[in-house]
Scaffold this motif. Structure first.
Motif, PDB file in Angstrom:
ATOM      1  N   ASP A   1      -7.308  -7.480   2.512  1.00  0.00           N
ATOM      2  CA  ASP A   1      -7.636  -8.898   2.320  1.00  0.00           C
ATOM      3  C   ASP A   1      -6.727  -9.577   1.300  1.00  0.00           C
ATOM      4  OD1 ASP A   1     -10.158  -8.864   3.903  1.00  0.00           O
ATOM      5  OD2 ASP A   1     -10.712  -7.381   2.375  1.00  0.00           O
ATOM      6  N   MET A   2      -6.243  -8.777   0.351  1.00  0.00           N
ATOM      7  CA  MET A   2      -5.500  -9.375  -0.760  1.00  0.00           C
ATOM      8  C   MET A   2      -4.371  -8.457  -1.206  1.00  0.00           C
ATOM      9  SD  MET A   2      -7.033 -10.259  -4.520  1.00  0.00           S
ATOM     10  CE  MET A   2      -8.059 -11.642  -4.065  1.00  0.00           C
ATOM     11  N   ILE A   3      -3.203  -9.063  -1.472  1.00  0.00           N
ATOM     12  CA  ILE A   3      -2.085  -8.313  -2.061  1.00  0.00           C
ATOM     13  C   ILE A   3      -1.903  -8.834  -3.480  1.00  0.00           C
ATOM     14  CG2 ILE A   3       0.368  -7.728  -1.908  1.00  0.00           C
ATOM     15  CD1 ILE A   3       0.288  -8.469   1.061  1.00  0.00           C
ATOM     16  N   LEU A   4      -2.049  -7.951  -4.437  1.00  0.00           N
ATOM     17  CA  LEU A   4      -1.840  -8.319  -5.845  1.00  0.00           C
ATOM     18  C   LEU A   4      -0.470  -7.768  -6.230  1.00  0.00           C
ATOM     19  CD1 LEU A   4      -2.757  -9.346  -8.636  1.00  0.00           C
ATOM     20  CD2 LEU A   4      -4.137  -7.264  -8.863  1.00  0.00           C
ATOM     21  N   VAL A   5       0.430  -8.688  -6.605  1.00  0.00           N
ATOM     22  CA  VAL A   5       1.814  -8.288  -6.854  1.00  0.00           C
ATOM     23  C   VAL A   5       2.014  -8.061  -8.352  1.00  0.00           C
ATOM     24  CG1 VAL A   5       4.237  -8.887  -6.465  1.00  0.00           C
ATOM     25  CG2 VAL A   5       2.483  -9.729  -4.881  1.00  0.00           C
TER      26      VAL A   5
ATOM     27  N   ALA B   1       7.355  -3.407   6.146  1.00  0.00           N
ATOM     28  CA  ALA B   1       6.517  -2.206   5.992  1.00  0.00           C
ATOM     29  C   ALA B   1       5.191  -2.582   5.318  1.00  0.00           C
ATOM     30  CB  ALA B   1       7.252  -1.146   5.177  1.00  0.00           C
ATOM     31  N   VAL B   2       5.252  -3.507   4.367  1.00  0.00           N
ATOM     32  CA  VAL B   2       4.017  -3.952   3.709  1.00  0.00           C
ATOM     33  C   VAL B   2       3.114  -4.624   4.750  1.00  0.00           C
ATOM     34  CG1 VAL B   2       3.028  -5.482   1.943  1.00  0.00           C
ATOM     35  CG2 VAL B   2       5.113  -4.177   1.429  1.00  0.00           C
ATOM     36  N   ARG B   3       3.716  -5.452   5.624  1.00  0.00           N
ATOM     37  CA  ARG B   3       2.928  -6.133   6.657  1.00  0.00           C
ATOM     38  C   ARG B   3       2.229  -5.132   7.576  1.00  0.00           C
ATOM     39  NH1 ARG B   3       4.352 -11.493   8.941  1.00  0.00           N
ATOM     40  NH2 ARG B   3       6.439 -10.771   9.443  1.00  0.00           N
TER      41      ARG B   3
ATOM     42  N   ASN C   1     -10.729  -5.611   0.242  1.00  0.00           N
ATOM     43  CA  ASN C   1      -9.761  -4.503   0.228  1.00  0.00           C
ATOM     44  C   ASN C   1      -8.449  -5.019  -0.344  1.00  0.00           C
ATOM     45  OD1 ASN C   1     -11.624  -2.859   1.520  1.00  0.00           O
ATOM     46  ND2 ASN C   1     -10.876  -3.430   3.567  1.00  0.00           N
ATOM     47  N   ILE C   2      -7.948  -4.306  -1.325  1.00  0.00           N
ATOM     48  CA  ILE C   2      -6.782  -4.810  -2.067  1.00  0.00           C
ATOM     49  C   ILE C   2      -5.611  -3.834  -2.005  1.00  0.00           C
ATOM     50  CG2 ILE C   2      -5.950  -5.510  -4.370  1.00  0.00           C
ATOM     51  CD1 ILE C   2      -8.763  -6.462  -4.997  1.00  0.00           C
ATOM     52  N   LEU C   3      -4.431  -4.402  -1.812  1.00  0.00           N
ATOM     53  CA  LEU C   3      -3.188  -3.641  -1.953  1.00  0.00           C
ATOM     54  C   LEU C   3      -2.502  -4.143  -3.215  1.00  0.00           C
ATOM     55  CD1 LEU C   3      -0.902  -1.739  -0.971  1.00  0.00           C
ATOM     56  CD2 LEU C   3      -0.017  -3.667   0.382  1.00  0.00           C
ATOM     57  N   LEU C   4      -2.349  -3.245  -4.181  1.00  0.00           N
ATOM     58  CA  LEU C   4      -1.698  -3.589  -5.452  1.00  0.00           C
ATOM     59  C   LEU C   4      -0.281  -3.031  -5.409  1.00  0.00           C
ATOM     60  CD1 LEU C   4      -1.649  -4.362  -8.513  1.00  0.00           C
ATOM     61  CD2 LEU C   4      -2.913  -2.247  -8.968  1.00  0.00           C
TER      62      LEU C   4
ATOM     63  N   VAL D   1      -0.681  -3.615   5.755  1.00  0.00           N
ATOM     64  CA  VAL D   1      -1.755  -4.614   5.606  1.00  0.00           C
ATOM     65  C   VAL D   1      -2.539  -4.743   6.914  1.00  0.00           C
ATOM     66  CG1 VAL D   1      -2.088  -7.132   5.419  1.00  0.00           C
ATOM     67  CG2 VAL D   1      -0.737  -5.914   3.700  1.00  0.00           C
ATOM     68  N   ASP D   2      -1.813  -4.827   8.020  1.00  0.00           N
ATOM     69  CA  ASP D   2      -2.459  -4.984   9.328  1.00  0.00           C
ATOM     70  C   ASP D   2      -3.281  -3.753   9.703  1.00  0.00           C
ATOM     71  OD1 ASP D   2      -1.363  -7.458   9.501  1.00  0.00           O
ATOM     72  OD2 ASP D   2       0.285  -6.886  10.851  1.00  0.00           O
ATOM     73  N   ASN D   3      -2.748  -2.580   9.368  1.00  0.00           N
ATOM     74  CA  ASN D   3      -3.432  -1.346   9.780  1.00  0.00           C
ATOM     75  C   ASN D   3      -4.585  -0.947   8.886  1.00  0.00           C
ATOM     76  OD1 ASN D   3      -1.717  -1.064  11.934  1.00  0.00           O
ATOM     77  ND2 ASN D   3      -0.272   0.242  10.821  1.00  0.00           N
TER      78      ASN D   3
END
Ligand code: AMP
Ligand code: GLY
Length: 421
Positions: free
Chosen positions: A66-70, A55-57, A6-9, A60-62
């Motif tokens: 697995d990965m943050i692509l900046v 807020a990003v944290r 699961n990725i957050l871009l 991510v927790d909720n």
């Protein structure tokens, strides 16, 4: 790393759209969130400010990320990778110390000198050393290159033809033309040649090169008028042949990574080398600590390998066993911009998006309207990327698409890549 990721871009431009498009093709993608994103159809939009690390944290927790692509540089320069250092989530992007390669031009120049990396001669100046700065300008031949030390939203480089203008501008910059970002100014010797963008991905030990690209920064045809964020890009770059790239690897990429290691910086992410080809010799114009925009809009389409697999190599420090396979086709992207850009422009124009004819549409400054329509919301609105068996063929397809996609005040350059064919 898990098989399904699961990725957050983070980001909202054409670069992030091209990354989201590429990630969406991976069989290993679980859920993709894009924050804050735009009207693009890839991933789920989240209204999060990438600079609000708390807020990003929480997100991510909720959301089992697995990965943050900046995407952009600012969160990296502010230390988002350090912020998550003790967390199980993997951040793709360097720690704050490494991000200084982009965050401070003075640091970057001194780093290059320490590591014998070819770059233009320079002097770094503050208000206290203005006089020496003026003397250094006198020792150079025109044109004169002045750079704000800190981040200035891509506007911090000024090139002047006359010595008198260069001295005046140096004083203006030191007096706060770019706020604190120009409290220190780097004066550089002007390099003449042709530019290209080389993208390195590294896990701190090993590295891979992504397809080489060239971008077109000036707003007007034939490289005239003011600088923009980028009006188009092409990949591959014919002059970046094997001989040139061997020099780039041995004189620039390897010493850069060695220098980072020697200085105790664990660099995991992308390094974007802005290079000048000076009569066949590569010299570094600048480092960026992220991918380029609009270069990513041609680099991602030319990357055949799975992007999640590569990013796993970065995160788990197994990049040495990964492969980068390039698509043999050429890719050209043409950026549609709003009338007035890079000056002031209007937003909220309804976009006409005719049936897809196989040209990729990477949203940059777009928003979704109340009725689901796509509206313009930025200076750079949409990057249109076409493939071709030659650069010329790719360019002609991208241009045809630039004629089809429409909105009031649409502008684009029709000469992207023409200097290379
Ligand atoms: P930057 O904002 O650092 O990407 O710089 C903007 C543009 O200024 C670069 O893409 C180059 O075209 C130009 N530039 C920067 N430094 C030099 C230099 N030393 N010699 C010639 N052109 C330069
Ligand atoms: N295209 C240049 C940049 O992203 O800075």
């Amino acid at each position: 790393m898990k098989e399904i990721v699961n990725i957050l871009l983070l980001g909202s431009g054409g670069r992030e759209c091209a990354m989201a498009w590429k990630l969406s093709q991976s069989p290993r993608l679980g859920t993709l969130f894009v924050a804050p994103g735009n009207a693009a159809p890839y991933g789920t939009r989240v209204s999060l400010d990438p600079m609000d690390f708390e807020a990003v944290r929480e997100f991510v927790d909720n959301n089992d990320i697995d990965m943050i692509l900046v995407g952009p540089e600012n969160p990296l320069v502010e230390g988002i990778a350090d912020f998550f250092a003790d967390s199980p989530v993997k951040v793709i992007g360097p720690v704050k110390e490494g991000a200084r390669l982009e965050g401070s031009k003075e640091y970057a120049k001194e780093f290059m000198v320490r590591n014998a990396i070819p770059t233009a001669r320079f002097m770094s100046v503050t208000e206290e050393t203005l006089e020496q700065g003026n003397h250094f300008l006198e020792s150079l031949r025109p044109p004169y290159v002045l750079k704000a030390d800190g981040l200035a939203a891509g506007k911090g480089v000024i090139i002047l033809d006359s010595l008198a203008d260069a001295k005046d501008t140096l004083s203006d910059m030191l007096e706060g033309m770019f706020g604190g970002a120009s409290a220190t100014v780097v004066i550089e010797e002007f390099l003449s040649g042709i530019e290209c963008s080389v993208f390195v991905v590294t896990d701190g030990e090993d590295y891979k090169l992504l397809p080489v690209a060239k971008d077109y920064k000036r707003v007007g045809e034939g490289d005239t008028g003011p600088n923009t964020g980028g009006m188009g890009a092409v990949s591959p770059v014919p002059f970046a042949n094997e001989e040139f790239m061997n020099k780039v690897a041995s004189r620039i990429v390897e010493p850069t990574l060695k220098g980072l290691r020697a200085e105790g910086i664990k660099y995991k992410g992308f390094i974007f080398l802005g290079l000048m080809n000076v009569e066949g010799e590569p010299m570094v114009i600048e480092y960026n600590v992220r991918m380029g925009d609009p270069e990513t809009e041609v680099v991602m389409p030319r990357l055949k390998s799975d992007l999640i697999d590569l990013l796993e190599g970065v995160a788990d420090e197994t990049l040495g066993i990964k492969q980068v396979v390039e698509d043999e086709r050429a890719a050209v992207t043409v950026m549609l911009t709003s009338a007035g850009y890079p000056g002031s422009y209007e937003k909220g124009k309804v976009m006409t998006l005719p049936a897809d004819q196989g040209v990729l549409r990477f949203h940059a400054g777009t928003q979704t309207g109340e009725g689901g329509e796509v509206l313009t919301s930025g200076g750079r609105v949409m990057a249109l990327t076409a493939y071709g068996s030659t650069i010329a063929e790719a360019a002609s397809k991208a241009l045809a698409e630039a004629g089809r996609v429409d909105f009031e005040g649409k502008y684009f350059r029709s000469d992207i890549s023409k200097d290379l064919v």
